[in-house]
Design a protein around this motif. Structure first.
Motif, PDB file in Angstrom:
ATOM      1  N   THR A 117       0.795  -1.473   0.046  1.00 26.70           N
ATOM      2  CA  THR A 117       0.317   0.211  -0.080  1.00 26.70           C
ATOM      3  C   THR A 117       0.776   1.183  -0.218  1.00 26.70           C
ATOM      4  OG1 THR A 117      -1.834  -1.037   1.753  1.00 26.70           O
ATOM      5  CG2 THR A 117      -1.733   1.278   1.209  1.00 26.70           C
ATOM      6  N   THR A 118       0.505   2.384  -0.961  1.00 26.35           N
ATOM      7  CA  THR A 118       1.516   3.421  -0.707  1.00 26.35           C
ATOM      8  C   THR A 118       0.150   3.995  -0.014  1.00 26.35           C
ATOM      9  OG1 THR A 118       0.999   3.714  -3.329  1.00 26.35           O
ATOM     10  CG2 THR A 118       2.846   3.194  -2.556  1.00 26.35           C
ATOM     11  N   GLY A 119      -0.202   4.735   1.128  1.00 31.31           N
ATOM     12  CA  GLY A 119      -1.355   4.964   1.663  1.00 31.31           C
ATOM     13  C   GLY A 119      -0.950   6.547   1.417  1.00 31.31           C
ATOM     14  N   ARG A 120       0.553   7.074   2.153  1.00 30.62           N
ATOM     15  CA  ARG A 120       0.396   8.167   2.388  1.00 30.62           C
ATOM     16  C   ARG A 120       1.658   9.133   1.862  1.00 30.62           C
ATOM     17  NH1 ARG A 120       2.954   8.922   8.074  1.00 30.62           N
ATOM     18  NH2 ARG A 120       4.874   8.508   6.658  1.00 30.62           N
ATOM     19  N   ILE A 121       1.408  10.104   1.458  1.00 28.29           N
ATOM     20  CA  ILE A 121       1.251  11.224   0.391  1.00 28.29           C
ATOM     21  C   ILE A 121       1.618  12.241   0.730  1.00 28.29           C
ATOM     22  CG2 ILE A 121      -0.067  11.785  -1.184  1.00 28.29           C
ATOM     23  CD1 ILE A 121       2.107  11.335  -3.671  1.00 28.29           C
ATOM     24  N   THR A 163       4.277   6.641   1.609  1.00 28.74           N
ATOM     25  CA  THR A 163       4.846   5.522   2.217  1.00 28.74           C
ATOM     26  C   THR A 163       4.652   4.165   1.152  1.00 28.74           C
ATOM     27  OG1 THR A 163       3.001   5.694   3.492  1.00 28.74           O
ATOM     28  CG2 THR A 163       4.597   6.525   4.738  1.00 28.74           C
TER      29      THR A 163
END
Lengths: 408, 408
Positions: free
Chosen positions: B264-268, B285
């Motif tokens: 998961t790329t959950g936070r940008i 992340t």
């Protein structure tokens, strides 16, 4: 007048003096509209202009007009810009247009250069919109773009309205003093480029033909939130993955258009934006600018052709705002180019990407702008810099352009 | 004991009763650790367990142990979970492990089912970490993962420390009451899946083999800020464009690995995140989880192979944290599977993606978990739901597994 020139020592003194008003101590200034620092700059402007014989008036938006009488009863030739800055801004954006205007006036007075038209040096109130939204507020009001009552009600972060700050400033004047098409013949604004092109091309003077048209869109991607550890990849609807595909799509397609197109995906908002949760709602903005409306149309076509679904997420978009290309007065643009050539300054024609008060004024008066280089393209930051030699070159071109218009 | 079963009416009553403690009025609960709502749930738990004959103690982290004596002097068989929730959480995450434990105990007492070992129903304090960081705080302290003094000093948003809240709660007991390997034989935790797999596969019972290992990385992209209207496309270093290329790279490469990998790329975080400025610093992340350490190694290889430059921006990454795969007791896992089969409940073996107190306890005791379906995979939200029939099936499997362990 071929040999006349502004004075580099005086130019430097002006830059140094005004850099003290709102000095952050770190090379830049914070000089928000109608703040104490703004008042210091305005007072210094008025003091110096009066000392040279100017008559000073303000209008109902607090714009200041310092006028040097001409030999005939003719409309004014005005030049100037703004003296407010963003938070932690630099010593050149806006104020350089005021300072070069002051230097041009000082040169005309001290060298006894005859002029038929009254010559006015101006300060526009609240161009940045950094304290009171929106930007270009006062030129917007006097050209009928913005509703004055709404602007007076615009509040700063502490709840003070623009109207209250203006009343308290001592700079609120009469509506009849506004720049207007009957009493004004021209408006000229010198400004830093705020971009890297002139420096990269080693060019002294940007001959500004207008302000580019632009569109600003917001894209939204709706997916399905879920725990990072539980939802199998194949079952996911990941809104950030969709957004990254859309950014790739836009760059790939927009790069095929005219090379003078500039576009920016500058703001992205991801929800819930937690490292252990699959994003379910991502938005980003696209800002695209080009002088040719046909190219902007092509941009909009590309936007409309974005797939309605990416990474199994729903894709939508909306226009947040747009503006049409503003073209400056062709004769004035030619004057600027000719004058740069006469002085032997390298120059290039270009369009402004950012907006300026001049673009609003262009609706009611013949207008043009002169750009000088920004080192590193930096702007709206403390390291903003234009060497004084470049400032002087800009002032000289401004001076000759005023005198050319005076002859007309 | 083949015919023994927990009671669906009682199960439903428990769910309905506890859903009132912290009721948001919108279908879910906000029941932060050591809040008034948490105290209400704890009181109800103690009242009901005492009424059935349990002896209740708490340990120095406020964990509650309600014990029903066995016929022999043997170590305890414990079951339970947590009763705290996230803000606007649901009525099943955590609390269902407590309620099914209570229902198992009630069934054993009311049906006079003989058992040799003491049977303990438990509540873990502050599993979510939603009020006091970190998650799984109390199981972390008693298994030596977390430093107790640091945990006591953990502050909520209002500056109250966990230690202060614990002192004031009335639930602080003696350190000697902690679950420990000498006095405890087993720990069983029933939990909702928090994912969509069981529902999608139409399976009643998740036979949990362990908790998957994970890595969490942060990527950073450094570009050059600039005005959206001035910097030609070819001169740009756009950190968001670089980040979007990296997201595409990671998805493309990670999708080639084992299909059980979840990532998961959950936070940008984009800076300055203004629509008219080219982003110069973007971070995002990557959370990746798989039961096989070899697959996690492959993930790290892919991370290490990311180009050091994307879209002319500098690319860097760092590991934020990681955890190893935790395997549960194989015999207990077999019991759970066998018991689901005996009742005729469809079941599948799986690993837990999220962390649970059981994963910490697994370091000191034989442990396993039982999963029941989450409708729509929803968790940590108000619409979290597991039908009562599924809850009952889970309770029945839990009951039989306790009895199987009791026979050992």
């Amino acid at each position: 007048m071929e040999n006349v020139s502004c004075d580099i020592k005086r130019m430097e003194d002006k830059i140094v003096t005004f850099s003290k008003f709102g000095d952050t101590g770190k090379g830049g200034i914070t000089r928000l509209a109608l703040s104490e620092a703004d008042f210091q700059a305005r007072e210094e402007f008025c003091k110096r202009m009066k000392a040279l014989g100017a008559e000073i008036v303000t209008d109902d938006m607090g714009n200041i007009y310092a006028t040097f009488k001409g030999s005939e009863d003719l409309p004014h030739i005005a030049m100037g810009s703004h003296c407010d800055s963003v938070v932690q801004g630099g010593n050149y954006d806006g104020i350089l247009g005021v300072l070069t205007g002051m230097e041009v006036a000082e040169t005309i007075v001290k060298e006894n250069i005859p002029h038929r038209h009254p010559i006015t040096v101006m300060i526009w109130t609240n161009e940045e919109g950094a304290r009171f939204d929106p930007a270009m507020m006062s030129s917007g009001v006097i050209t009928g773009k913005f509703d004055k009552a709404k602007m007076l009600a615009s509040k700063d972060m502490e709840g003070v309205t623009f109207g209250e700050a203006l009343d308290a400033s001592g700079y609120k004047g009469d509506e009849k003093n506004r720049m207007n098409p009957k009493d004004y013949k021209a408006f000229l604004e010198l400004h830093i480029e705020q971009g890297p092109v002139l420096e990269a091309e080693k060019v002294d003077i940007g001959v500004v033909e207008g302000v580019v048209g632009m569109v600003n869109y917001e894209f939204e991607f709706i997916g399905q939130a879920g725990h990072a550890g539980t939802v199998p990849q194949k079952m996911r609807q990941d809104a950030l993955l969709a957004a990254s595909e859309a950014i790739q799509y836009l760059h790939r397609e927009l790069d095929k258009l005219d090379e003078k197109l500039v576009y920016t995906t500058g703001r992205i908002i991801c929800s819930p934006n937690v490292h252990t949760i699959i994003p379910d709602d991502v938005k980003f903005t696209l800002d695209a600018r080009h002088q040719d409306p046909e190219v902007i149309k092509q941009v909009v076509e590309i936007i409309k052709n974005i797939p309605s679904e990416l990474a199994k997420c729903k894709v939508s978009y909306k226009e947040l705002w747009s503006r049409k290309t503003v073209s400056f007065n062709k004769e004035f643009v030619d004057f600027v180019e000719k004058n740069a050539e006469t002085y032997g300054y390298s120059n290039m024609r270009m369009y402004s990407g950012p907006g300026h008060d001049a673009q609003f004024v262009a609706d009611m008066l013949p207008v043009t702008m002169i750009f000088v280089p920004s080192i590193g393209g930096h702007s709206h930051c403390e390291i903003e810099k234009t060497p004084v030699e470049n400032c002087l070159k800009g002032a000289n071109v401004l001076l000759q352009t005023v005198l050319d218009i005076d002859k007309k």
